[in-house]
Design an enzyme around this catalytic site. Structure first.
Site, PDB file in Angstrom:
ATOM      1  N   LYS A   1     -11.736  72.441 104.384  1.00 49.08           N
ATOM      2  CA  LYS A   1     -11.493  71.057 104.782  1.00 49.08           C
ATOM      3  C   LYS A   1     -12.405  70.771 105.973  1.00 49.08           C
ATOM      4  CE  LYS A   1      -9.361  69.386 107.681  1.00 49.08           C
ATOM      5  NZ  LYS A   1      -9.700  68.730 109.019  1.00 49.08           N
TER       6      LYS A   1
ATOM      7  N   THR B   1      -3.696  55.448 114.961  1.00 52.91           N
ATOM      8  CA  THR B   1      -2.914  54.305 114.487  1.00 52.91           C
ATOM      9  C   THR B   1      -3.085  54.071 113.009  1.00 52.91           C
ATOM     10  OG1 THR B   1      -4.745  52.846 115.108  1.00 52.91           O
ATOM     11  CG2 THR B   1      -2.991  53.163 116.712  1.00 52.91           C
TER      12      THR B   1
ATOM     13  N   GLU C   1     -16.922  61.836 107.777  1.00 47.52           N
ATOM     14  CA  GLU C   1     -16.145  60.597 107.870  1.00 47.52           C
ATOM     15  C   GLU C   1     -17.055  59.380 107.745  1.00 47.52           C
ATOM     16  OE1 GLU C   1     -12.349  62.108 110.514  1.00 47.52           O
ATOM     17  OE2 GLU C   1     -14.127  61.338 111.547  1.00 47.52           O
TER      18      GLU C   1
ATOM     19  N   THR D   1      -7.334  66.421 105.934  1.00 51.04           N
ATOM     20  CA  THR D   1      -6.915  65.383 106.883  1.00 51.04           C
ATOM     21  C   THR D   1      -7.585  64.068 106.474  1.00 51.04           C
ATOM     22  OG1 THR D   1      -8.620  66.165 108.433  1.00 51.04           O
ATOM     23  CG2 THR D   1      -6.365  66.909 108.808  1.00 51.04           C
TER      24      THR D   1
ATOM     25  N   ASN E   1     -12.525  56.712 113.430  1.00 50.18           N
ATOM     26  CA  ASN E   1     -12.201  57.425 114.654  1.00 50.18           C
ATOM     27  C   ASN E   1     -11.669  56.515 115.757  1.00 50.18           C
ATOM     28  OD1 ASN E   1     -12.959  60.444 114.479  1.00 50.18           O
ATOM     29  ND2 ASN E   1     -14.546  59.380 113.336  1.00 50.18           N
TER      30      ASN E   1
ATOM     31  N   THR F   1     -13.027  68.884 112.656  1.00 50.02           N
ATOM     32  CA  THR F   1     -12.082  70.008 112.560  1.00 50.02           C
ATOM     33  C   THR F   1     -12.329  70.670 111.216  1.00 50.02           C
ATOM     34  OG1 THR F   1     -10.567  68.729 113.860  1.00 50.02           O
ATOM     35  CG2 THR F   1      -9.580  70.497 112.649  1.00 50.02           C
TER      36      THR F   1
END
Length: 396
Positions: free
Chosen positions: A172, A396, A269, A146, A391, A183
């Protein structure tokens, strides 16, 4: 034990494929792993009480202890989607089983992506119809991603019972990572022969010291799953506990899970650094693991290391609220290989050298207690501006 080049289909009798079916704009987003023969299966799942439809469906498949494969999509978590989401997960299973000409109770399902949206099943069904047995295993490893920036995979081999046993893993995970089986999805294949109940027991044991010791942001996902298939095609005798062959397999398994767990933490991230916290001298191993995980989960520790700030007081604070037994006057801390706190007292250190050490992509924090012989390690990453940006703009 040797790390070799390969992919999730490297063990004998496995194949995998991945394609783009339209769940993402352009990237590969659908794939499967399949064994040529029924394989003993094991899995652990998220402890979040809100569980995605694929988790519920796959749990139902685990009772037999044997499966042929798993169908996986990215771009849509199929979580919080009600009865329709559950039916969609079942439909994915049936479509994959029909394509493979195997019973539907032999196929598991996993999903990852945005929560709260129904799967566009027409796109998914057309995609499953395009998956191939002799497909591209590397594409599968891309299909599960992702917000990940990198693929996370490893393949190792070892001699067990006079046979060459191969084990492969891919995973992942980048955000919403705080597994307590994030996740997070992980898949392991092996051609070793091991009974399903023993494989399940070992997976649960090793998950505690690998995947459950990582954190990126403290959020436990609705979709976490670690899924293992062992088809026995290496040809060695089925493993039994308390044997040297079992210990060799266990070392292989732990090596694979640790490598995947660390890769997830490192690819958090927006992350720029992998943080490893190691605690020794705790009352128990579990206490040491919890102290270490509290440290790597501290937002203040994570932001300090992003800014190359040697603020060891934040580490000490995290140790103190970890809920574990400590004596602050008998506690020592080493940051990036430099002693900063010894037996309850601060130590003067070379600040220029510290800045040089904190600029490196991997930072170790060592906490030494005098409470017992327990030891444990955990992995995390720094907390950066980009984490907030990613995040804040996820939809968007």
């Amino acid at each position: 034990m040797e790390v070799i080049a390969g992919n999730i289909a490297s063990p004998k009798g496995f194949y995998a494929d991945g394609i783009h079916c339209g769940l993402k704009k352009t990237k590969v987003d659908l794939g499967w792993i399949v064994s040529e023969v029924p394989a003993n299966a094991a899995a652990v799942f998220t402890t979040n009480q809100v569980q995605a439809a694929p988790i519920k469906v796959t749990k139902e498949k685990m009772d037999s202890g044997q499966l042929r494969g798993v169908i996986v999509n990215a771009g849509n978590a199929n979580a919080c989607t009600g009865e329709q989401g559950y039916r969609n997960a079942q439909q994915m299973v049936r479509a994959a089983a029909n394509k493979l000409a195997v019973p539907s109770d032999q196929i598991a399902v996993a999903s990852t992506g945005i929560i709260g949206r129904q799967l566009p099943m027409e796109k998914v069904a057309k995609g499953i119809a395009k998956l191939q047995k002799a497909g591209d295993p590397q594409a599968f490893q891309k299909a599960i991603l992702t917000t990940d920036l990198t693929e996370k995979s490893i393949v190792i081999q070892s001699q067990i019972g006079g046979k060459t046993v191969t084990m492969a893993g891919c995973a992942k995970g980048s955000g919403m990572i705080h597994p307590n089986m994030a996740t997070m999805l992980a898949f392991v294949t092996t051609d070793a022969a091991i009974p399903a109940d023993l494989l399940q027991k070992l997976l649960k044991e090793l998950t505690e010291v690998t995947f459950n010791q990582i954190t990126v942001d403290g959020d436990t996902s609705t979709n976490d799953m670690v899924f293992v298939l062992a088809n026995g095609l290496a040809g060695q005798r089925a493993l039994q506990e308390e044997t040297s062959d079992y210990e060799t397999f266990k070392k292989m398994f732990q090596h694979v899970l640790t490598a995947l767990a660390k890769a997830i933490a490192q690819d958090g991230e927006g992350a720029t650094k992998l943080i490893e916290a190691r605690t020794t001298g705790a009352v128990t191993n579990e206490a040491a693991r919890m102290i270490s995980k509290t440290i790597v989960g501290s937002p203040l520790v994570k932001t300090a290391l992003f800014g190359k700030d040697p603020n060891w007081g934040r580490v000490l604070c995290a140790v103190g609220y970890s809920g574990q037994t400590i004596d602050p006057d008998a506690l020592s801390i080493s940051l990036a290989g430099i002693n900063v706190f010894q037996s309850g007292m601060p130590i003067t250190f070379d600040e220029a050298k510290m800045q040089e050490q904190l600029a490196k992509p991997e930072i170790e924090i060592l906490v030494t207690l005098e409470e017992g012989t327990g030891q444990g390690v955990a992995w995390g990453c720094d907390l950066t501006y980009d984490y907030v940006k990613i995040n804040a703009l996820y939809h968007t």
